[in-house]
Structures are given as structure tokens and as C-alpha cells.
Motif scaffolding. Structure first.
Motif, PDB file in Angstrom:
ATOM      1  N   LYS A 121       0.829  -1.205   0.000  1.00 13.05           N
ATOM      2  CA  LYS A 121       0.000   0.000   0.000  1.00 13.05           C
ATOM      3  C   LYS A 121       0.866   1.259   0.000  1.00 13.05           C
ATOM      4  N   ALA A 122       1.988   1.187   0.714  1.00 14.57           N
ATOM      5  CA  ALA A 122       2.913   2.322   0.715  1.00 14.57           C
ATOM      6  C   ALA A 122       3.475   2.551  -0.685  1.00 14.57           C
ATOM      7  N   ARG A 123       3.772   1.462  -1.381  1.00 13.89           N
ATOM      8  CA  ARG A 123       4.273   1.565  -2.749  1.00 13.89           C
ATOM      9  C   ARG A 123       3.222   2.205  -3.655  1.00 13.89           C
ATOM     10  N   GLY A 124       1.946   1.807  -3.461  1.00 12.52           N
ATOM     11  CA  GLY A 124       0.863   2.393  -4.245  1.00 12.52           C
ATOM     12  C   GLY A 124       0.704   3.881  -3.975  1.00 12.52           C
ATOM     13  N   LYS A 125       0.874   4.277  -2.700  1.00  8.79           N
ATOM     14  CA  LYS A 125       0.777   5.695  -2.348  1.00  8.79           C
ATOM     15  C   LYS A 125       1.912   6.493  -2.968  1.00  8.79           C
ATOM     16  N   VAL A 126       3.114   5.908  -2.949  1.00  7.84           N
ATOM     17  CA  VAL A 126       4.275   6.570  -3.573  1.00  7.84           C
ATOM     18  C   VAL A 126       4.038   6.724  -5.073  1.00  7.84           C
ATOM     19  N   SER A 127       3.472   5.689  -5.687  1.00  9.31           N
ATOM     20  CA  SER A 127       3.168   5.748  -7.120  1.00  9.31           C
ATOM     21  C   SER A 127       2.157   6.852  -7.415  1.00  9.31           C
ATOM     22  N   GLU A 128       1.160   6.991  -6.541  1.00  8.65           N
ATOM     23  CA  GLU A 128       0.156   8.046  -6.713  1.00  8.65           C
ATOM     24  C   GLU A 128       0.782   9.435  -6.600  1.00  8.65           C
ATOM     25  N   ILE A 129       1.685   9.589  -5.634  1.00  8.15           N
ATOM     26  CA  ILE A 129       2.349  10.881  -5.447  1.00  8.15           C
ATOM     27  C   ILE A 129       3.215  11.225  -6.660  1.00  8.15           C
ATOM     28  N   ILE A 130       3.955  10.229  -7.164  1.00 14.37           N
ATOM     29  CA  ILE A 130       4.826  10.466  -8.316  1.00 14.37           C
ATOM     30  C   ILE A 130       4.006  10.817  -9.556  1.00 14.37           C
ATOM     31  N   ASN A 131       2.901  10.094  -9.767  1.00 12.13           N
ATOM     32  CA  ASN A 131       2.051  10.384 -10.924  1.00 12.13           C
ATOM     33  C   ASN A 131       1.443  11.783 -10.822  1.00 12.13           C
ATOM     34  N   ASN A 132       1.055  12.178  -9.629  1.00 11.35           N
ATOM     35  CA  ASN A 132       0.520  13.524  -9.432  1.00 11.35           C
ATOM     36  C   ASN A 132       1.589  14.582  -9.682  1.00 11.35           C
ATOM     37  N   ALA A 133       2.816  14.263  -9.267  1.00 13.13           N
ATOM     38  CA  ALA A 133       3.924  15.186  -9.507  1.00 13.13           C
ATOM     39  C   ALA A 133       4.209  15.313 -11.010  1.00 13.13           C
ATOM     40  N   ILE A 134       4.083  14.210 -11.747  1.00 12.47           N
ATOM     41  CA  ILE A 134       4.287  14.248 -13.198  1.00 12.47           C
ATOM     42  C   ILE A 134       3.251  15.149 -13.862  1.00 12.47           C
ATOM     43  N   VAL A 135       2.007  15.054 -13.402  1.00  8.35           N
ATOM     44  CA  VAL A 135       0.927  15.870 -13.971  1.00  8.35           C
ATOM     45  C   VAL A 135       1.223  17.363 -13.785  1.00  8.35           C
ATOM     46  N   HIS A 136       1.798  17.725 -12.630  1.00  4.68           N
ATOM     47  CA  HIS A 136       2.035  19.142 -12.308  1.00  4.68           C
ATOM     48  C   HIS A 136       3.484  19.557 -12.569  1.00  4.68           C
ATOM     49  N   TYR A 137       4.188  18.810 -13.396  1.00  2.53           N
ATOM     50  CA  TYR A 137       5.617  19.047 -13.609  1.00  2.53           C
ATOM     51  C   TYR A 137       5.915  20.478 -14.049  1.00  2.53           C
ATOM     52  N   ARG A 138       5.144  20.997 -14.977  1.00  4.58           N
ATOM     53  CA  ARG A 138       5.383  22.339 -15.512  1.00  4.58           C
ATOM     54  C   ARG A 138       4.709  23.446 -14.692  1.00  4.58           C
ATOM     55  N   ASP A 139       3.941  23.079 -13.674  1.00  2.00           N
ATOM     56  CA  ASP A 139       3.185  24.072 -12.913  1.00  2.00           C
ATOM     57  C   ASP A 139       3.976  24.665 -11.761  1.00  2.00           C
ATOM     58  N   ASP A 140       5.022  23.974 -11.327  1.00  2.00           N
ATOM     59  CA  ASP A 140       5.742  24.399 -10.128  1.00  2.00           C
ATOM     60  C   ASP A 140       7.235  24.207 -10.348  1.00  2.00           C
ATOM     61  N   LEU A 141       7.999  25.287 -10.272  1.00  2.00           N
ATOM     62  CA  LEU A 141       9.438  25.220 -10.555  1.00  2.00           C
ATOM     63  C   LEU A 141      10.175  24.374  -9.527  1.00  2.00           C
ATOM     64  N   ASP A 142       9.796  24.512  -8.239  1.00  2.00           N
ATOM     65  CA  ASP A 142      10.444  23.697  -7.209  1.00  2.00           C
ATOM     66  C   ASP A 142      10.205  22.220  -7.449  1.00  2.00           C
ATOM     67  N   LEU A 143       8.959  21.875  -7.783  1.00  2.00           N
ATOM     68  CA  LEU A 143       8.612  20.477  -8.067  1.00  2.00           C
ATOM     69  C   LEU A 143       9.353  19.979  -9.291  1.00  2.00           C
ATOM     70  N   GLN A 144       9.457  20.821 -10.301  1.00  2.00           N
ATOM     71  CA  GLN A 144      10.169  20.458 -11.527  1.00  2.00           C
ATOM     72  C   GLN A 144      11.639  20.153 -11.232  1.00  2.00           C
ATOM     73  N   ASN A 145      12.268  21.007 -10.456  1.00  2.00           N
ATOM     74  CA  ASN A 145      13.672  20.777 -10.103  1.00  2.00           C
ATOM     75  C   ASN A 145      13.839  19.518  -9.266  1.00  2.00           C
ATOM     76  N   LEU A 146      12.873  19.253  -8.373  1.00  2.00           N
ATOM     77  CA  LEU A 146      12.929  18.059  -7.535  1.00  2.00           C
ATOM     78  C   LEU A 146      12.821  16.790  -8.378  1.00  2.00           C
ATOM     79  N   ILE A 147      11.895  16.788  -9.344  1.00  2.00           N
ATOM     80  CA  ILE A 147      11.731  15.614 -10.219  1.00  2.00           C
ATOM     81  C   ILE A 147      12.970  15.409 -11.079  1.00  2.00           C
TER      82      ILE A 147
END
Length: 283
Positions: A121-147
Motif C-alpha cells: 500500500k505504501a508503494r501504491g501511495k508513492v506511485s500516486e504521489i509520483i504520478n501527481n507530480a508528473i501531472v504538475h511538472y510544468r506548474d511548479d518550478l520547485d517540483l520540476q527541479n525536484l523531479i
């Protein structure tokens, strides 16, 4: 009749159960983390103000600036109770500090145990967070640099595979996508080029249209989730040391606050005893 000799209780007004060492050690311990919390809040607020308003509202759930501010404010309030409580010998503030710190420690411990027991379940939650981060990749510069940092650090691309980048509106492979980055991946997915003086930010152009074998010649095709899990398994001792490093200051704070609370209670009992026997002619 001779008067009763003045015993140790008679000098109670001069004697104190409260140890200055414990008192000021707890004070400076909290002062250190109090200053750190103010720095965290200042950095978080500065990072937040430097963003555009529309970008700030786009990805609140994964914004590092918001996380920094929230943690900093909570740490500020907690250490403030510890500082003032130890300096003023206030049992209420010290108990609040001790209980809150105990709750934080237990929550961290519970999170670690649950993450280990329910790893799927933790792996699934991490996958959800990563997918959400991919969706917002261009919306947030800090998030973009982190990815970008994560993909270069772990030599990976996307969550499960490089094709996960199709979830982002700019990298989506649909025919009606007008973006110039259509069917591409970020430059951080690209294999490093020896002696490259200038970073080629277009190296991932059109890579999602290729199959794994062809794409693997130019970019990382493995997802970051498996890479992250493998890294965790390979660095369990390091993670255990970090967890221990976080737990020790909390346990020290709890121990010092409880020692000081008990000393203050003993001092109050001594003062009450002295007041009750002050009118005693044989005291």
C-alpha cells in the motif's frame, strides 16, 4: 526546654531541587530548534512569494514550500513551549511540550511500522504521489527541479516507465496536443553524454513514440518507483541511522522535560512544607 535543632528542611528556602544544568540544557536545546524553525518558515515563505499566484495554487499538496512552512510553524510552537516552560519553570508548558513531542515520536514510529507492514500500500501511495507530480511538472518550478534531480540521481524516467510522462498535458502523445513537447520526456531522463559542455534540453524529443529498445539508447526507460525501492533496500542501515538521528533529539527533549517537571514538583512540595511549618515554634 531546648528548641528543636534546625534540620535540612529549615534551609529549604536556600536549597532548590531544580537543577540549573537540566533547566538551561533544556532551554538551549529548545532555543536551537526554535531558531531552526524560524529559518525554515522564512525560507518557505520566501520560496512561496517568489512563485506566481496561479502556479502556487496548482499543486499545494506537493509544494515543498508549503511543507517547509507547516513543519516550521509546528516546530516553532513546540519549541516555544519548551523554551518558556524551562526558563519560567512552568509545569503546564513543559507538560505540553513533552506530550506533543511524545505524540510526534509515536506518530513517526507508527508511520515507519505501518510503512514496513503495508509495504504494498505504501508503494501504491508513492506511485500516486509520483504520478501527481508528473501531472504538475510544468506548474511548479520547485517540483520540476525536484523531479529532475530525482530522475538524474536514480537514473530513471517516470513512475513505472518513461511512457508515464504522457500523463502530463505538455508531454501527452495525443494527436490533438499542440505542445512542441508532444510525446517527449524531460531532459533529466536522457542518458549522460561524456564531456557535454551545454545541456541539451531537447534530447528527450519524441522519445515516447519509440519502443523500449530504441528509446533506451537515448533515455532511461525504467521507472523511478522500482529504482527508489531498490535504493531503500540497499541503504537500510543509512535510513536507520537517519531515523535514529531524528529520534534521539526527541527522546532527549522528552527526558529532560520530565526530569525538570519532577524537580519543579519536588520544589513546590518543599515550599509548601516550609510554609506550613514556618509558624511552628519548635521549627
Amino acid at each position: 526546654m531546648a528548641r528543636r535543632p534546625r534540620g535540612p528542611a529549615a534551609s529549604g528556602e536556600e536549597f532548590s531541587f531544580v537543577s540549573p544544568l537540566v533547566k538551561y540544557l533544556l532551554f538551549f536545546f529548545n532555543m536551537l530548534f526554535w531558531v531552526i524553525s524560524m529559518v525554515m518558515v522564512a525560507v518557505g515563505v520566501y520560496a512561496r512569494l517568489m512563485k506566481h499566484a496561479e502556479a502556487a495554487l496548482a499543486c499545494l499538496a506537493v509544494d515543498p514550500a508549503i511543507l517547509l512552512i507547516v513543519v516550521g510553524v509546528l516546530m516553532f510552537l513546540l519549541t516555544f513551549c519548551g523554551c518558556i516552560g524551562s526558563l519560567r519553570e512552568n509545569i503546564c508548558l513543559l507538560q505540553t511540550f513533552s506530550l506533543c513531542l511524545t505524540a510526534v515520536f509515536l506518530l513517526q514510529l507508527a508511520a515507519g511500522i505501518l510503512g514496513f507492514v503495508f509495504s504494498d500500500k505504501a508503494r501504491g501511495k508513492v506511485s500516486e504521489i509520483i504520478n501527481n507530480a508528473i501531472v504538475h511538472y510544468r506548474d511548479d518550478l520547485d517540483l520540476q527541479n525536484l523531479i529532475d534531480f530525482g530522475q538524474k540521481k536514480f537514473s530513471c524516467c517516470g513512475g513505472i516507465s518513461y511512457k508515464d510522462w504522457s500523463q502530463n498535458m505538455y508531454f501527452n502523445c495525443s494527436e490533438d496536443n499542440p505542445s512542441r513537447e508532444r510525446c517527449s520526456v524531460p531532459y533529466s531522463c536522457c542518458l549522460p553524454t561524456p564531456d557535454q559542455a551545454v545541456i541539451n534540453t531537447m534530447c528527450g524529443q519524441g522519445m515516447q513514440a519509440f519502443d523500449y529498445l530504441e528509446a533506451s539508447k537515448v533515455i532511461y526507460t525504467n521507472g523511478c518507483i522500482d529504482k527508489l525501492v531498490n535504493w531503500i533496500h540497499s541503504n537500510l542501515f543509512l535510513l536507520g541511522g537517519v531515523a535514529l538521528g531524528l529520534a534521539i533529539p526527541q527522546l532527549v527533549g522528552i527526558l529532560l522535560s520530565q526530569i525538570l517537571v519532577n524537580q519543579i514538583k519536588d520544589q513546590i512540595k518543599l515550599q509548601l512544607y516550609n510554609q506550613q511549618h514556618r509558624a511552628d515554634p519548635w521549627y
